[in-house]
Scaffold this active site. Structure first.
Site, PDB file in Angstrom:
ATOM      1  N   LYS A   3      11.784   2.912 -25.852  1.00 19.77           N
ATOM      2  CA  LYS A   3      12.699   1.805 -26.123  1.00 19.77           C
ATOM      3  C   LYS A   3      13.695   2.254 -27.173  1.00 19.77           C
ATOM      4  O   LYS A   3      13.406   3.149 -27.973  1.00 19.77           O
ATOM      5  CB  LYS A   3      11.928   0.592 -26.663  1.00 19.77           C
ATOM      6  CG  LYS A   3      12.651  -0.720 -26.480  1.00 19.77           C
ATOM      7  CD  LYS A   3      12.344  -1.302 -25.115  1.00 19.77           C
ATOM      8  CE  LYS A   3      12.918  -2.677 -24.928  1.00 19.77           C
ATOM      9  NZ  LYS A   3      12.319  -3.349 -23.770  1.00 19.77           N
TER      10      LYS A   3
HETATM   11  N1  GLU Z   1      14.428  -3.903 -20.796  1.00 20.73           N
HETATM   12  C1  GLU Z   1      13.627  -4.163 -19.638  1.00 20.73           C
HETATM   13  C2  GLU Z   1      12.179  -4.344 -20.015  1.00 20.73           C
HETATM   14  O1  GLU Z   1      11.870  -4.698 -21.137  1.00 20.73           O
HETATM   15  C3  GLU Z   1      13.855  -3.132 -18.532  1.00 20.73           C
HETATM   16  C4  GLU Z   1      13.586  -1.720 -18.922  1.00 20.73           C
HETATM   17  C5  GLU Z   1      14.028  -0.713 -17.856  1.00 20.73           C
HETATM   18  O2  GLU Z   1      14.536  -1.086 -16.823  1.00 20.73           O
HETATM   19  O3  GLU Z   1      13.823   0.477 -18.125  1.00 20.73           O
HETATM   20  O4  GLU Z   1      11.291  -4.201 -19.221  1.00 20.73           O
END
Ligand code: GLU
Length: 428
Positions: free
Chosen positions: A117
């Site tokens: 993240k």
């Molecule tokens: N931000 C989204 C989540 O928390 C998607 C992450 C992604 O597609 O890599 O799952």
């Protein structure tokens, strides 16, 4: 303009709690991991974390510095994968928690990814479009040493969208000297994006909610839904619930709370939010002035689809829903999980309920690698199959072991992560 009140993350206690929530969740799963618990410490330690300075020239010529992060929590099962969040309250420990939840999520739905993240500590609403582009490009340059289509693949999250992903992809590609579409997902369709990605998280919330509702005997037509958050996730889910004949009785966002027992016209609310920036002042429903009252609105399904730790010991007892479907990451604390379990409120955890976004991100990444693109029907059908299979598997573990769906999801996911860890062994 930069926010003068924003503290450096290491001085801001507000978000240290999300990492603490994750650690408690790991503690709860450890007794169910058998011999693999020998490797459980892996889950408590992010593989690597990068803090970057993101300096940009503002439109008035002054220089502003923002703090950015990219955390790879675990890569035992594949490259890091997870979004990038722009928010004034983002901290390193929050990003650590969000990265860890990505590891669990990707393993829970069997995507061949680890968890990662990123975030920048900025309120993007205070930036012009040109400032936002400079911030995104500088952040992408700073984390370019970690990311890559086989290493770590960012995507949208809170306050980041397709345009931000296009700038990140372009910046990385300029460094590489070649267009590398697969370095990020959630891109616009003309630059390697996938059909169905924009709606995927909200669609996944709906698909998983429908599967869970069937298990506990909630009929969707006429069911009352309350949703916190009306962005990409909450707004998208609201549309699908309404299309299935549900009544969306309450919606809360950063600006206000609106209520209508007979059901809110979701399309009209979306038009209002597009024009006014929030649900506040929506003429088609009654305003609720005290935001805390949102939680006690009677409903069948409550969907927290905003930020972490919204449901805690203070409000879990007031919730009058039959089930909670977590569109947000980490909206419920372990204390609230216990209260809700004792009150027979089913909690469908984030790591499965909001996995639709990263699942279609996986499809986008596969399509970028093969340069062969699928139809939206194929994507939606594959998405629904992956999520309902994952939900059914977790339901079965929860029933057999008499544990919550969250602990069951962690059992399934952490077993997969630690099996990979054990099979690969330690290097060197
Ligand atoms: N931000 C989204 C989540 O928390 C998607 C992450 C992604 O597609 O890599 O799952």
């Amino acid at each position: 303009m930069p926010d003068p009140d924003a503290l450096p993350s290491y001085l801001d206690p507000r978000h240290l709690g999300s990492w603490g929530v994750y650690l408690q969740q790991v503690e709860r799963v450890t007794p169910y991991l058998g011999g693999l618990s020998r490797w459980a410490e892996t889950l408590r330690r992010p593989k690597r974390a990068l803090i970057v300075d993101v300096p940009i020239a503002l439109d008035d010529g002054t220089i502003a510095h923002f703090e950015g992060y990219r955390v790879q929590h675990n890569t035992s099962r594949g490259p890091g994968k997870g979004g990038v969040r722009f928010h004034r309250d983002v901290t390193l420990s929050e990003v650590m928690a969000l990265a860890a939840w990505m590891s669990v999520k990707n393993a829970a739905v069997k995507l061949p990814f680890g968890g990662a993240k990123g975030g920048v500590r900025v309120d993007p609403r205070g930036l012009s479009r040109a400032e936002l582009e400079r911030l995104t490009r500088r952040y992408a340059s700073e984390i370019a040493i970690l990311i890559g289509p086989t290493k770590d693949i960012p995507a949208p999250d809170v306050n980041t969208d397709e345009q931000v992903m296009a700038w990140m992809m372009d910046t990385y590609s300029m460094h590489e000297g070649a267009t590398v579409t697969g370095v990020v997902t959630g891109k616009p369709i003309p630059v390697g994006g996938s059909l169905g990605r924009r709606d995927a998280t909200g669609r996944g919330v709906f698909v998983v909610a429908a599967a869970a509702a069937a298990r506990i005997g909630i009929a969707l037509p006429g069911a009352a839904i309350a949703i916190q958050g009306f962005g990409n996730v909450g707004g998208g889910a609201a549309r699908l619930f309404a299309a299935a004949g549900c009544r969306v009785v309450a919606v809360q966002d950063h600006g206000g709370t609106v209520h209508r027992e007979a059901g809110i016209d979701v399309a009209a609310l979306a038009a209002h939010v597009a024009a006014a920036g929030s649900v506040r002042g929506f003429p088609g429903a009654t305003a609720i002035d005290d935001p805390a009252r949102f939680w006690s609105v009677p409903c069948d399904i409550l969907v927290p689809a905003a930020l972490e730790r919204q449901i805690g010991a203070a409000n879990a007892g007031a919730i009058r829903a039959r089930m909670i479907v977590e569109g947000a990451n980490g909206p419920t604390t372990p204390e609230a999980d216990d209260i809700l379990r004792d009150r027979d409120v089913l909690v469908v955890p984030d790591v499965i309920a909001n996995a639709g976004g990263v699942t279609v991100s996986y499809f986008e990444w596969v399509q970028d690698f093969s340069s062969f693109f699928w139809t939206e029907d194929e994507i939606n059908a594959r998405l629904a199959r992956i999520l309902t299979d994952a939900f059914d598997a977790i339901w079965q573990v929860a029933t057999e072991r008499r544990i919550t769906l969250r602990t069951a999801a962690f059992v399934v996911a952490c077993t997969r992560i630690l099996q990979a860890r054990e099979l690969r062994g330690l290097y060197p």
